[in-house]
Design an enzyme around this catalytic site. Structure first.
Site, short mmCIF file in Angstrom:
data_model
loop_
_atom_site.label_atom_id
_atom_site.label_comp_id
_atom_site.label_asym_id
_atom_site.label_seq_id
_atom_site.Cartn_x
_atom_site.Cartn_y
_atom_site.Cartn_z
N ILE A 61 0.55 -1.27 -0.25
CA ILE A 61 -0.08 -0.20 -0.16
C ILE A 61 1.00 1.31 -0.67
O ILE A 61 -0.25 2.27 0.00
CB ILE A 61 -0.68 -0.07 1.07
CG1 ILE A 61 -0.37 -0.39 2.79
CG2 ILE A 61 -2.00 -1.05 0.75
CD1 ILE A 61 -0.78 0.62 3.65
N TYR A 62 1.94 1.21 0.05
CA TYR A 62 3.24 2.48 0.43
C TYR A 62 3.32 2.67 -1.15
O TYR A 62 3.70 2.50 -2.25
CB TYR A 62 4.04 1.82 0.29
CG TYR A 62 4.87 1.76 2.08
CD1 TYR A 62 3.67 1.83 2.65
CD2 TYR A 62 6.47 1.44 2.45
CE1 TYR A 62 3.79 1.53 3.91
CE2 TYR A 62 5.81 1.14 3.54
CZ TYR A 62 5.00 1.67 4.20
OH TYR A 62 4.99 0.59 5.61
N SER A 63 2.22 4.23 -1.31
CA SER A 63 2.36 4.66 -3.14
C SER A 63 1.18 4.10 -3.97
O SER A 63 2.00 3.71 -5.03
CB SER A 63 3.72 5.14 -3.49
OG SER A 63 4.16 5.87 -2.59
N ARG A 64 0.38 2.82 -3.44
CA ARG A 64 0.15 1.76 -3.97
C ARG A 64 1.00 0.61 -5.18
O ARG A 64 0.58 0.49 -6.53
CB ARG A 64 -0.89 2.62 -5.03
CG ARG A 64 -2.28 2.81 -4.81
CD ARG A 64 -3.48 1.91 -4.28
NE ARG A 64 -4.25 2.30 -3.25
CZ ARG A 64 -5.58 1.96 -3.81
NH1 ARG A 64 -5.61 1.75 -4.95
NH2 ARG A 64 -6.21 2.46 -3.08
#
Length: 342
Positions: A61-64
């Site tokens: 989920i870090y920057s998708r």
């Protein structure tokens, strides 16, 4: 660089690891953290490897997914020199009802997608980013067992679990012979010591090592915040303070006063002292340091190679102590039977 065993496993990790939440900068939260691109990421990786920092942590989920992709590019040609840690559980695709949680479906999809973005055939440490109360623990652990047996994952861990979440999972793993979690990626800092109440004793008892995230208290222990002074214009707290753990101002200032006093004694910076304090706490295997630029990274690397004195640790302990929630405050009154972990 010192290396420590990760929990009760035979696997060793450096005491400082690099967190890549600043890679990508997509979305309001991660844009506030940083917008490191591939070129800058390669420079930061170079500095880390020169200093012996060989473990790099990310999450889907870090920057998708962009953080994983940038890390994969930055590590190209040197995969055999590094340890890769990533996480999944939280919602990744708003249009797919199964793109969330720790179900068999989502974990298999998430791991395969991470392997592609990271450009690798295995993940050294895979952690559940949070507890999924809607999926049976047996389903989650049997899936992780399959992924370990398939060679896609080497070690497993968790993040943001409560004590009973973690203990239940370990009990199920023991019952069925599934791999035990050896890492707990946890929030822990001089201004966030809740980890000590239950998760630290559990980690000692069950052999689960702490992988510490946000060791500078959500950016509050950078040395830029002082009593009676406005928040610096460049502080990311202007955008992210409400997204992280609350910290009363007076409590923060009390801890900062102790840090400033020790900084004057040692000649070290406030972040270096805060990181060094963590490295001397029970169960801590590695502390994740982040950096938006080379200067920040080099400063954080100065947290190792020396140690605070016992008196300095005592001063920091006393300044940062808060009354814990029940039943922990009650247990502290019977230290003969409930001593602090050592």
């Amino acid at each position: 660089m010192e290396y420590r065993h990760l929990g009760a496993s035979g696997f060793k990790v450096p005491v400082l690891s690099f967190g890549t939440g600043t890679f990508g900068g997509k979305g309001e939260l991660f844009q506030a953290w940083g917008e490191t691109d591939v070129g800058e990421a390669r420079k930061l990786v170079d500095i880390c490897l020169d200093a012996g920092v060989t473990m790099f942590d990310t999450a889907d989920i870090y920057s998708r997914g962009t953080s994983e992709s940038i890390l994969g590019e930055a590590l190209k040609g040197r995969r055999d020199k590094v340890i890769i840690s990533t996480k999944a559980t939280f919602r990744f695709d708003d249009n797919n009802p199964n793109a969330v949680g720790s179900s068999r479906f989502h974990l298999i999809e998430a791991v395969n997608a991470a392997l592609t973005r990271l450009q690798t055939d295995h993940i050294d440490l895979f952690q559940l980013h949070g507890f999924d109360a809607k999926t049976p623990v047996e389903e989650t652990l049997s899936t992780l067992d399959d992924l370990v047996r398939a060679g896609k994952i080497r070690y497993t861990g968790v993040s943001n679990f409560s004590g009973w979440h973690l203990q239940k999972s370990l009990d199920v793993a023991d019952r069925y012979g599934y791999p035990r979690y050896v890492a707990n990626q946890t929030y822990y800092s001089l201004i966030g010591r809740d980890y000590e109440w239950e998760l630290m004793p559990l980690g000692l008892d069950q052999g689960v090592g702490a992988v510490v995230w946000s060791p500078l208290g959500w950016g509050r222990l950078t040395g830029k915040i002082r009593r009676g002074q406005p928040l610096p214009e460049t502080s990311r707290l202007h955008k992210t303070a409400d997204m992280g753990p609350p910290v009363p101002d007076e409590y923060l200032y009390r801890v900062m006063d102790a840090l400033d006093a020790i900084a004057a004694e040692t000649g070290k910076t406030v972040p270096q002292i805060a990181l060094n304090w963590l490295l001397q706490r029970p169960t801590v295997a590695t502390v994740l340091i982040g950096a938006r630029n080379e200067e920040q990274l080099r400063q954080n690397l100065g947290a190792v190679g020396w140690n605070l004195t016992a008196e300095q640790i005592k001063k920091l302990d006393e300044a940062s102590t808060v009354r814990p929630a029940y039943p922990y405050w009650h247990q502290q009154g019977f230290a003969e039977r409930n001593p602090f972990p050592v």
